[in-house]
Design a protein around this motif. Sequence first.
Motif, PDB file in Angstrom:
ATOM      1  N   ALA A  27       4.206  33.880  -7.857  1.00  0.00           N
ATOM      2  CA  ALA A  27       3.686  32.507  -7.714  1.00  0.00           C
ATOM      3  C   ALA A  27       4.748  31.472  -8.082  1.00  0.00           C
ATOM      4  O   ALA A  27       4.777  30.374  -7.540  1.00  0.00           O
ATOM      5  CB  ALA A  27       2.450  32.319  -8.583  1.00  0.00           C
ATOM      6  N   ASP A  28       5.661  31.856  -9.011  1.00  0.00           N
ATOM      7  CA  ASP A  28       6.690  30.895  -9.419  1.00  0.00           C
ATOM      8  C   ASP A  28       7.691  30.645  -8.295  1.00  0.00           C
ATOM      9  O   ASP A  28       8.393  29.640  -8.293  1.00  0.00           O
ATOM     10  CB  ASP A  28       7.435  31.396 -10.669  1.00  0.00           C
ATOM     11  CG  ASP A  28       6.531  31.327 -11.881  1.00  0.00           C
ATOM     12  OD1 ASP A  28       5.475  30.667 -11.787  1.00  0.00           O
ATOM     13  OD2 ASP A  28       6.866  31.940 -12.904  1.00  0.00           O
ATOM     14  N   PHE A  29       7.743  31.569  -7.329  1.00  0.00           N
ATOM     15  CA  PHE A  29       8.627  31.386  -6.175  1.00  0.00           C
ATOM     16  C   PHE A  29       7.881  30.634  -5.065  1.00  0.00           C
ATOM     17  O   PHE A  29       8.278  29.554  -4.650  1.00  0.00           O
ATOM     18  CB  PHE A  29       9.089  32.761  -5.668  1.00  0.00           C
ATOM     19  CG  PHE A  29       9.986  32.683  -4.468  1.00  0.00           C
ATOM     20  CD1 PHE A  29      11.361  32.577  -4.620  1.00  0.00           C
ATOM     21  CD2 PHE A  29       9.465  32.704  -3.179  1.00  0.00           C
ATOM     22  CE1 PHE A  29      12.188  32.489  -3.515  1.00  0.00           C
ATOM     23  CE2 PHE A  29      10.280  32.610  -2.073  1.00  0.00           C
ATOM     24  CZ  PHE A  29      11.652  32.507  -2.243  1.00  0.00           C
ATOM     25  N   ILE A  30       6.758  31.197  -4.658  1.00  0.00           N
ATOM     26  CA  ILE A  30       6.093  30.687  -3.447  1.00  0.00           C
ATOM     27  C   ILE A  30       5.417  29.333  -3.713  1.00  0.00           C
ATOM     28  O   ILE A  30       5.292  28.500  -2.819  1.00  0.00           O
ATOM     29  CB  ILE A  30       5.128  31.753  -2.867  1.00  0.00           C
ATOM     30  CG1 ILE A  30       4.836  31.492  -1.404  1.00  0.00           C
ATOM     31  CG2 ILE A  30       3.877  31.962  -3.650  1.00  0.00           C
ATOM     32  CD1 ILE A  30       5.909  31.936  -0.471  1.00  0.00           C
ATOM     33  N   LEU A  31       4.982  29.118  -4.954  1.00  0.00           N
ATOM     34  CA  LEU A  31       4.323  27.849  -5.308  1.00  0.00           C
ATOM     35  C   LEU A  31       5.194  27.142  -6.335  1.00  0.00           C
ATOM     36  O   LEU A  31       4.785  26.934  -7.478  1.00  0.00           O
ATOM     37  CB  LEU A  31       2.925  28.106  -5.875  1.00  0.00           C
ATOM     38  CG  LEU A  31       2.040  29.078  -5.104  1.00  0.00           C
ATOM     39  CD1 LEU A  31       0.705  29.247  -5.807  1.00  0.00           C
ATOM     40  CD2 LEU A  31       1.813  28.618  -3.685  1.00  0.00           C
TER      41      LEU A  31
END
Length: 455
Positions: A202-206
């Motif tokens: 999630a830290d990458f995609i969002l």
Amino acid sequence: MDSIERDVVIVGAGASGLTAATELTKAGLTVAVLEARDRVGGRLWTDDIDGATLEIGGQWVSPDQDALIETLADLGLETYPRYRDGLNVYLGANGERRTFEGEIFPVAPATEREIVGLIERLDALVAEIDPEAPWKHPQAKELDEISFRRWLETQTDDEEARRNIGMFIAGAMLTKPAHAFSALQALLMAASAGSFSNLVDADFILDRRVKGGLQQVPLLLAQRLGDDVHLGSPVRTVRWDEEGVTAITDTLQVKARFAVLAVPPVLISRISYEPPLPRRQQQLHQHLSMGFVIKVHAVYETPFWREAGYSGTAFSPFELVHEAYDNSYHGDPRGTLVGFVSDEAADDVFRLSPEERKARILESLSHYYGEQALNPVVYYESDWGSEEWTRGAYAASFDMGGLARYGADLRKPVGPIHFSCSDMAGKGYQHVDGAIRVGRETAAAIVQTLAGAAR
Ligand code: FDA
């Protein structure tokens, strides 16, 4: 009926259509952009709801989305990171609440091994997939004949591992149940973001959001195009032959050498074509459909979860709200949570009254964040399923077998008619980045055709 002439008529003022129009004008061509709604942006829509600035549509930017990042820089837009300090929450099958850090959910060790193994296998398969041409994979046909759910069943007997891995593509991305799309479609989704691991992270995609909202992108692009953008102008008919097109709205007709249909694929057949589009296009557009998700916004007096040491990031494949995040708006001292209710769960809650639906959704949020989550000061549900000019969220994907059968023809121009939208992207598929990429590529193809004709 007013009548104007341009080099290119663009149908749809979303990120893709406005990017195509911008690139075409840079190449010295004249354009007219015809937009059905009374606003630009399509699936990008930043609005004030009861005093809170909310991203009703798309909002997040991830580090690999270089076409979007370049556009943000070009438009002078700044970004800020999603709040993510502290513990994340996971709810297990019986509702037991566990906290965790990192990407892997706090599940039993055997389930964790299965999840890690599945991610490795998916990453390896995804590495073999060209997001621009997934149908070229040697096993494309077999992978497109098996549903993602069934494929997961062939890989592990662990139901919790399957549900978690399934959630990242089904509920969280394609927003369709995992039995409704193929393994090949799932691999395309992951390949379009670089790897399956990127989707899980999630830290990458969002990663980041845009100050002032992501709708700034289409708003500023449209501002540069000025009077060439016509709002409240749904295109009803496109007349075409090899020499050119005429796009007809209720009050205006635009004669042009080319048309760019920058609308979601489910809306292509909403327009009448004279003569009709060829058999292949009439068929293939029927095999694409929109997913469906409710994006729920709940604004609280304070970000109370932060004070208790939580990041606001929460997941459970067993909950009505399968994922939720801290979505506090830049500069607003209040705290905002965003949650997502996807596919069949969204169908179920839309059978309820608005009050019952709100109560069910807030109760689900309270399972992650405690009772304080029950009382937001602002509550809003983004419902793109009822939007006439979108009809679902986030984007369109093929039915079983459709990607291998029709994918290669999805963006093939028909005479002077080109197709452009995020739903047709390889890299950045279903995302704003993909909308911009396809917009650029479509403009380049038209410029190249004209250059070839002039030689
Ligand atoms: P889009 O649908 O935006 O534009 C098409 C335009 O055509 C619309 O303006 C429509 O009104 C118009 N139109 C249709 N028919 C017409 C006709 N006959 N005549 C004239 N005009 C017509 N992406 C991302 O990168 N990060 C994210 O966080 C999210 N999150 C997200 C949440 C939600 C709730 C949604 C709905 C979507 C996202 N997305 C996202 C996806 C992203 O918003 C989407 O992929 C792009 O904005 C699509 O841009 P397009 O220009 O391709 O289509």
